[in-house]
Design a protein around this motif. Sequence first.
Motif, PDB file in Angstrom:
ATOM      1  N   UNK A 180      30.061 -11.956 -58.528  1.00 40.18           N
ATOM      2  CA  UNK A 180      29.640 -12.330 -59.930  1.00 40.18           C
ATOM      3  C   UNK A 180      28.907 -10.897 -60.789  1.00 40.18           C
ATOM      4  N   UNK A 181      28.470 -10.638 -60.456  1.00 38.15           N
ATOM      5  CA  UNK A 181      27.836  -8.822 -60.539  1.00 38.15           C
ATOM      6  C   UNK A 181      29.091  -7.990 -60.414  1.00 38.15           C
ATOM      7  N   UNK A 182      29.598  -8.147 -59.582  1.00 43.14           N
ATOM      8  CA  UNK A 182      31.137  -7.305 -59.491  1.00 43.14           C
ATOM      9  C   UNK A 182      31.765  -7.533 -60.226  1.00 43.14           C
ATOM     10  N   UNK A 183      32.399  -8.321 -60.200  1.00 41.77           N
ATOM     11  CA  UNK A 183      33.668  -9.045 -61.353  1.00 41.77           C
ATOM     12  C   UNK A 183      33.130  -8.803 -62.697  1.00 41.77           C
ATOM     13  N   UNK A 184      32.010  -9.224 -63.178  1.00 45.80           N
ATOM     14  CA  UNK A 184      31.998  -9.425 -65.002  1.00 45.80           C
ATOM     15  C   UNK A 184      31.229  -7.833 -65.149  1.00 45.80           C
ATOM     16  N   UNK A 185      31.230  -6.898 -64.388  1.00 51.92           N
ATOM     17  CA  UNK A 185      31.126  -5.129 -65.009  1.00 51.92           C
ATOM     18  C   UNK A 185      32.080  -5.278 -64.979  1.00 51.92           C
ATOM     19  N   UNK A 186      33.252  -5.770 -64.032  1.00 50.34           N
ATOM     20  CA  UNK A 186      34.837  -4.646 -64.056  1.00 50.34           C
ATOM     21  C   UNK A 186      34.864  -5.181 -65.126  1.00 50.34           C
ATOM     22  N   UNK A 187      35.153  -6.548 -65.679  1.00 50.56           N
ATOM     23  CA  UNK A 187      35.005  -7.154 -67.251  1.00 50.56           C
ATOM     24  C   UNK A 187      34.734  -6.952 -68.373  1.00 50.56           C
ATOM     25  N   UNK A 188      33.382  -6.597 -67.730  1.00 50.25           N
ATOM     26  CA  UNK A 188      32.764  -5.736 -68.654  1.00 50.25           C
ATOM     27  C   UNK A 188      33.000  -4.217 -69.043  1.00 50.25           C
ATOM     28  N   UNK A 189      33.640  -3.127 -68.912  1.00 52.84           N
ATOM     29  CA  UNK A 189      33.461  -1.774 -69.206  1.00 52.84           C
ATOM     30  C   UNK A 189      35.445  -2.459 -69.457  1.00 52.84           C
ATOM     31  N   UNK A 190      36.064  -3.212 -69.137  1.00 51.84           N
ATOM     32  CA  UNK A 190      37.397  -3.175 -69.399  1.00 51.84           C
ATOM     33  C   UNK A 190      37.272  -3.410 -70.872  1.00 51.84           C
ATOM     34  N   UNK A 191      37.221  -4.794 -71.045  1.00 57.15           N
ATOM     35  CA  UNK A 191      36.743  -5.178 -72.474  1.00 57.15           C
ATOM     36  C   UNK A 191      36.069  -3.911 -73.610  1.00 57.15           C
ATOM     37  N   UNK A 192      35.683  -2.914 -73.205  1.00 58.53           N
ATOM     38  CA  UNK A 192      34.725  -2.412 -73.975  1.00 58.53           C
ATOM     39  C   UNK A 192      35.221  -0.684 -74.233  1.00 58.53           C
ATOM     40  N   UNK A 193      35.448  -0.464 -72.978  1.00 57.46           N
ATOM     41  CA  UNK A 193      35.761   0.900 -72.739  1.00 57.46           C
ATOM     42  C   UNK A 193      37.435   1.168 -72.716  1.00 57.46           C
ATOM     43  N   UNK A 194      38.182  -0.151 -72.473  1.00 61.02           N
ATOM     44  CA  UNK A 194      39.711   0.054 -72.109  1.00 61.02           C
ATOM     45  C   UNK A 194      40.366   0.409 -70.139  1.00 61.02           C
ATOM     46  N   UNK A 195      39.442   0.588 -69.425  1.00 62.70           N
ATOM     47  CA  UNK A 195      39.804   0.879 -68.094  1.00 62.70           C
ATOM     48  C   UNK A 195      39.152   0.210 -66.641  1.00 62.70           C
ATOM     49  N   UNK A 196      40.182  -0.193 -66.039  1.00 61.06           N
ATOM     50  CA  UNK A 196      39.231  -0.270 -64.967  1.00 61.06           C
ATOM     51  C   UNK A 196      38.413   0.472 -63.895  1.00 61.06           C
ATOM     52  N   UNK A 197      37.575   0.131 -63.406  1.00 61.14           N
ATOM     53  CA  UNK A 197      36.726   0.685 -62.795  1.00 61.14           C
ATOM     54  C   UNK A 197      37.169   0.481 -61.366  1.00 61.14           C
ATOM     55  N   UNK A 198      37.136   1.509 -60.177  1.00 54.66           N
ATOM     56  CA  UNK A 198      37.792   1.501 -59.037  1.00 54.66           C
ATOM     57  C   UNK A 198      37.013   1.739 -57.908  1.00 54.66           C
ATOM     58  N   UNK A 199      35.579   2.044 -58.046  1.00 54.79           N
ATOM     59  CA  UNK A 199      34.575   2.511 -56.910  1.00 54.79           C
ATOM     60  C   UNK A 199      32.818   2.012 -57.349  1.00 54.79           C
ATOM     61  N   UNK A 200      32.886   0.974 -56.703  1.00 53.53           N
ATOM     62  CA  UNK A 200      31.743   0.857 -56.574  1.00 53.53           C
ATOM     63  C   UNK A 200      29.984   0.998 -55.709  1.00 53.53           C
ATOM     64  N   UNK A 201      28.531   1.916 -56.523  1.00 55.09           N
ATOM     65  CA  UNK A 201      27.470   1.656 -55.955  1.00 55.09           C
ATOM     66  C   UNK A 201      27.011   0.439 -56.363  1.00 55.09           C
ATOM     67  N   UNK A 202      25.956   0.315 -54.565  1.00 50.49           N
ATOM     68  CA  UNK A 202      25.198  -0.870 -54.948  1.00 50.49           C
ATOM     69  C   UNK A 202      23.849  -0.644 -55.327  1.00 50.49           C
ATOM     70  N   UNK A 203      23.538  -1.507 -55.988  1.00 50.56           N
ATOM     71  CA  UNK A 203      22.274  -0.980 -56.850  1.00 50.56           C
ATOM     72  C   UNK A 203      21.101  -1.595 -56.094  1.00 50.56           C
ATOM     73  N   UNK A 204      20.292  -0.135 -56.241  1.00 50.99           N
ATOM     74  CA  UNK A 204      18.764  -0.251 -55.248  1.00 50.99           C
ATOM     75  C   UNK A 204      17.345  -1.515 -56.124  1.00 50.99           C
ATOM     76  N   UNK A 205      16.472  -2.292 -54.483  1.00 50.36           N
ATOM     77  CA  UNK A 205      15.921  -3.228 -55.627  1.00 50.36           C
ATOM     78  C   UNK A 205      15.462  -3.992 -54.130  1.00 50.36           C
ATOM     79  N   UNK A 206      14.684  -4.753 -54.218  1.00 53.10           N
ATOM     80  CA  UNK A 206      14.409  -5.636 -53.732  1.00 53.10           C
ATOM     81  C   UNK A 206      15.285  -7.143 -53.524  1.00 53.10           C
ATOM     82  N   UNK A 207      15.420  -7.403 -52.479  1.00 49.53           N
ATOM     83  CA  UNK A 207      16.304  -8.442 -51.924  1.00 49.53           C
ATOM     84  C   UNK A 207      16.505  -8.924 -50.683  1.00 49.53           C
TER      85      UNK A 207
END
Length: 410
Positions: A180-207
């Motif tokens: 969901x984290x991956x796909x919702x972000x892709x959909x969000x950028x597409x909806x608001x900015x009109x293009x599809x992202x094609x590269x991913x950067x892993x978020x850093x943090x506790x996990x």
Amino acid sequence: MKIPHSRIKHFLFLFVLLINSVSLFAANEFKTKIDSSKAKTVSFKIKLKSDNKVKIKSAPLKFNKHFAYSFTLDDGYRSAYLTAFPLLNGGKISNPDKNEWKIDQGGDGTTSKGLFYSDGFGNKIPFKLALAVNGGAVRDLPANRGHLSWSEIKEMYNAGWDILNHGFHHATKHGTNYLTEVTENTASIKQNLGFTMSHFVVPGGEGDPDYHHEYEKEALANGAFSVASYTGVGPVFKVDSKVDLDKMISARTFVQSSKDSTSFKTMDRYLKTVDSIVKQSDPVWFNEFTHGTGNGNLWNLSMRFPDFKYYMTTLADKYGVKGSDTIWMAPWQEVYEYIWLRDRIKVDYKQKNKEVEVTIELPEIPETFKHRDISLVIDTSSKFEIESSKDLKIKDDGKTTHKQILIQLK
């Protein structure tokens, strides 16, 4: 956030990676959605002033530069727009500006003329970075918000900066739904900015242990061509021959200010690393990251603006138009897409006296590609002119240094 290695380990790590790196050969094609247009060929003619034999080949890097340097700002902090963007692109840098977290994410209030390299055709091109953004954090209010707005991201994107997927909420803790984290972000950028992202950067943090592997898996299975993660190949790549870009997972390293540094000694150590890489004889591609670029060292994982300004200005003065002009300062996606296309085209040419007919067989290009340029190196002592069809845009230096040709595909 994961704290990077010490400066000394950082230098040794990157240097060893460079010395021991080998060129990887591409073996597999991307399983991704492709443009409806089929593979095709483009052709043009070169009119020489003499009939000396010529040689033509694709350039290892765009504009036949010696090294590509990609720099990414993680998390979409507003300092990218307030300080980094105007410094590199030219414009008014923000005055000191405390955000909602009481951290100064402004700059020094000066006006920058921009930082540039040249394309070899008489044009200056501003340094460009990438933004790894979380769509769930993008908003317009409050006025002193810590994150970027949609309009700010769009402005930087239109100026040539690339936008990378960093997860919708920057979630890392136990229970995260990585898909969901991956796909919702892709959909969000597409909806608001009109293009599809094609590269991913892993978020850093506790996990959970090795949670980053879950992000890698979901990103590569859902439209990402590459992932920047904790471990992987690179971050220095030799690019003088074919590079294996298929489902690439790249190691991510950071440039950041010392907690209490008041001089530029820390930045000088990072710059020394860059210099050691640039001095290698083969063309290379090098990638680094940071977080904020404001006056405050955001979360102690960022570059204070004075450090960022010193670092980028030094790179420009040494390797840009004011120096050797050997740098291609371009975002991760732009360099990736150039190499991908470079390794899949077939260049053929036939010379008859003073005329050379060049034919380039193109692959099917993924529809999410933003950058579709091809640089050719031409070895000739003769001046030349290009004769091409109207639907093909070509730049050349045939009347000056007569060393390269740039084909800009639609």
